[in-house]
Scaffold this motif. Structure first.
Motif: not given
Length: 546
Positions: A303-327
């Motif tokens: 089985g495969f799971a998205i690691p929290s180290s990748l997921a948490k920053p993405i979720i934080d961005q969704l929480k703050d602005g509803g979208k993800v900004r990337r370099g």
């Protein structure tokens, strides 16, 4: 495992080479996982050896996760999403194929259609084809037959008492309605705060008249291979199911997107588990269960799971602005293979080979060139090409970042100011497909390394739809038994460079081949254009396929 498949939970499943990824949705709703606060795994009492016979063997007792399960199960939820009906559902019979009333097939087709829209005759949820609930192909979203809505089922977990819930993006993709069922059976409507398809993450919000039990994030970087992990979910509709295993591997690339870095576990994960949490032994969320590798659709311990180290920053961005900004750097890159490394005189295969630089991009402004090998980003050496997209995407927009670049056999340092990625797919070099030998030989063609080549003429540009901005020599025939065919070169490809020097005639290519042999090279690195896309192809000079 020629028919093994990697499944994602809810609706959609994407396919891997030689095996398919199965989403964990498959018509079964996942139930809540760990509640707020870490709960240490309890060690089961060791076997009583005080009164044991002198020669009695000691028995190992595995740890117990009862406290973790008891405290965290209330934080895991079941998620049901309904997709709007489509005009032409995949489950409809062709025109003129309606079943007459009273026909022996009438009941069969009634049940078939009911299953396709996520139900059974008794109204209980059931998986659709390939593990997805009724709807689109492979359990994907889409309207049900006859214009009826379809339903997808998956899991999620609460991260804030106010009602914020994390799940997979594919669980709620294209949903017209989303509802969440808590572990106590309470059903609440949910609103999509935001989703991010590249990482397959989504954030939902429910309103509750009292604070909800919430799980807390852990650090996936601190978990090591061999450590205990626990999954809680609703596989096949069996809510509140708790399974345990170990972390089997880290940083798995299952080719589902440019940012793949999955945790692998042998904890049983099945259809309906998509979006549910994966915990460490202390009760902290270290991953989001997303896919399984399976020949049957059920768990086989991969089985495969998205690691929290990748997921948490993405979720934080969704929480703050509803979208993800990337370099954004603005380069197309490909992997450095051993053949490419040899042709460039590199000692190893680390780094990312630049095949093209986007005009007006941060990379172009910084002076990056086609053929450069980016060996380090912001001081971090690149052991593999796929590390670069993740590092760039996670770096602050507008930040000045140093790059280490191998250019012409020498290491150089380049300073780049990152821009923002604007709704564009991450550009990675794609390996070409080999085709059967075909021929379109013009005059003045020459043969080399299993290829017949010709200068680019107006007629050949028209024949192969080659743009005016592409210069080089065109491939007019490929020997099916040659190494060139094995490496994916095909009719109509344009060789733009050989040995990192431009070529405009077949004679130029012959000269580059001779030069590489004089230098003792075993391979010649060619820059090939196909349909306007560039990629590097190393061809062995001895003609051996290897």
């Amino acid at each position: 495992m020629p028919h093994a498949s990697l499944r994602r939970s809810p609706h959609t499943s994407r396919h891997l080479p030689a095996a398919a990824l199965c989403a964990l949705l498959a018509g079964a709703v996942l139930s809540p996982a760990l509640p707020a606060g870490p709960a240490a795994a309890q060690e089961a009492p060791a076997a009583n050896t005080v009164n044991a016979a002198p020669n009695a063997s000691r028995t190992y007792a595995p740890p117990s996760f009862r406290d973790l399960a008891r405290t965290q199960v209330d934080t895991v939820v079941n998620i049901s999403s309904t997709q709007a009906p489509q005009a032409s559902g995949g489950g409809r019979l062709p025109e003129g194929m309606d079943v007459p009333p009273g026909s022996p097939l009438e009941e069969f087709f009634r049940e078939f259609r009911n299953r396709q829209r996520g139900g059974q005759p008794n109204g209980t949820p059931e998986s659709g084809p390939n593990g997805g609930p009724g709807g689109g192909p492979n359990g994907g979203p889409g309207g049900g037959p006859g214009g009826l809505p379809s339903t997808a089922l998956g899991s999620g977990f609460i991260i804030d008492p106010s009602g914020l819930i994390v799940t997979n993006s594919h669980v709620v993709a294209d949903a017209a309605e989303i509802s969440v069922t808590l572990h106590n059976g309470t059903r609440l409507p949910a609103k999509l705060v935001g989703s991010d398809a590249p990482t397959d993450l989504a954030l939902l919000k429910v309103e509750s008249d009292k604070p909800l039990a919430a799980a807390h994030w852990g650090d996936s970087e601190t978990v090591e291979v061999g450590d205990w992990v626990v999954a809680i979910g609703n596989p096949f509709g069996l809510g509140g199911s708790v399974t345990a295993g170990i972390l089997s591997a880290r940083a798995r690339d299952i080719q589902q997107g440019p940012y793949d870095e999955y945790l692998q576990t042998d904890a049983a994960i099945n259809r309906g588990n998509s979006g549910g949490p994966l915990y460490d032994a202390g009760g902290a969320v270290i991953g989001i269960n997303t896919a399984i590798y399976s020949p049957t659709g059920g768990s086989v311990g991969i089985g495969f799971a998205i690691p929290s180290s990748l997921a948490k920053p993405i979720i934080d961005q969704l929480k703050d602005g509803g979208k993800v900004r990337r370099g954004w750097l603005g380069v197309q890159v490909q992997r450095v293979t051993p053949d490419i490394a040899e042709s460039l005189g590199m000692d190893g295969t680390g780094g990312a080979l630049v095949t093209s630089v986007s005009p007006d991009s941060p990379a172009a402004s910084a002076g990056l060139r086609q053929g450069d090998v980016i060996t380090a980003f912001n001081g971090k050496p690149l052991e593999q090409m796929r590390e670069l997209p993740r590092l760039v995407a996670s770096t602050e927009i507008g930040r000045d970042v140093p790059l280490s670049v191998l250019r012409g056999g020498k290491q150089e340092s380049v300073q780049v100011t990152l821009g923002e990625l604007r709704n564009e797919p991450q550009q990675l070099a794609m390996s070409g497909s080999s085709g059967a030998p075909r021929s379109a030989q013009p005059e003045e063609s020459k043969s080399a390394l299993g290829l017949k080549l010709a200068p680019l003429t107006p007629g050949l540009r028209e024949t192969f739809s080659i743009g005016e901005d592409v210069d080089g020599v065109v491939v007019t025939e490929v020997d099916g038994d040659s190494v060139a065919s094995q490496r994916g070169l095909d009719l109509g490809d344009v060789i733009v460079e050989a040995g990192q020097e431009p070529v405009s005639t077949p004679a130029d290519l012959e000269s580059r081949i001779a030069k590489a042999k004089e230098q003792g090279r075993k391979t010649l690195l060619m820059l090939v254009s196909r349909g306007g896309d560039l990629r590097y192809v190393p061809l062995p000079l001895d003609g051996n396929k290897g």
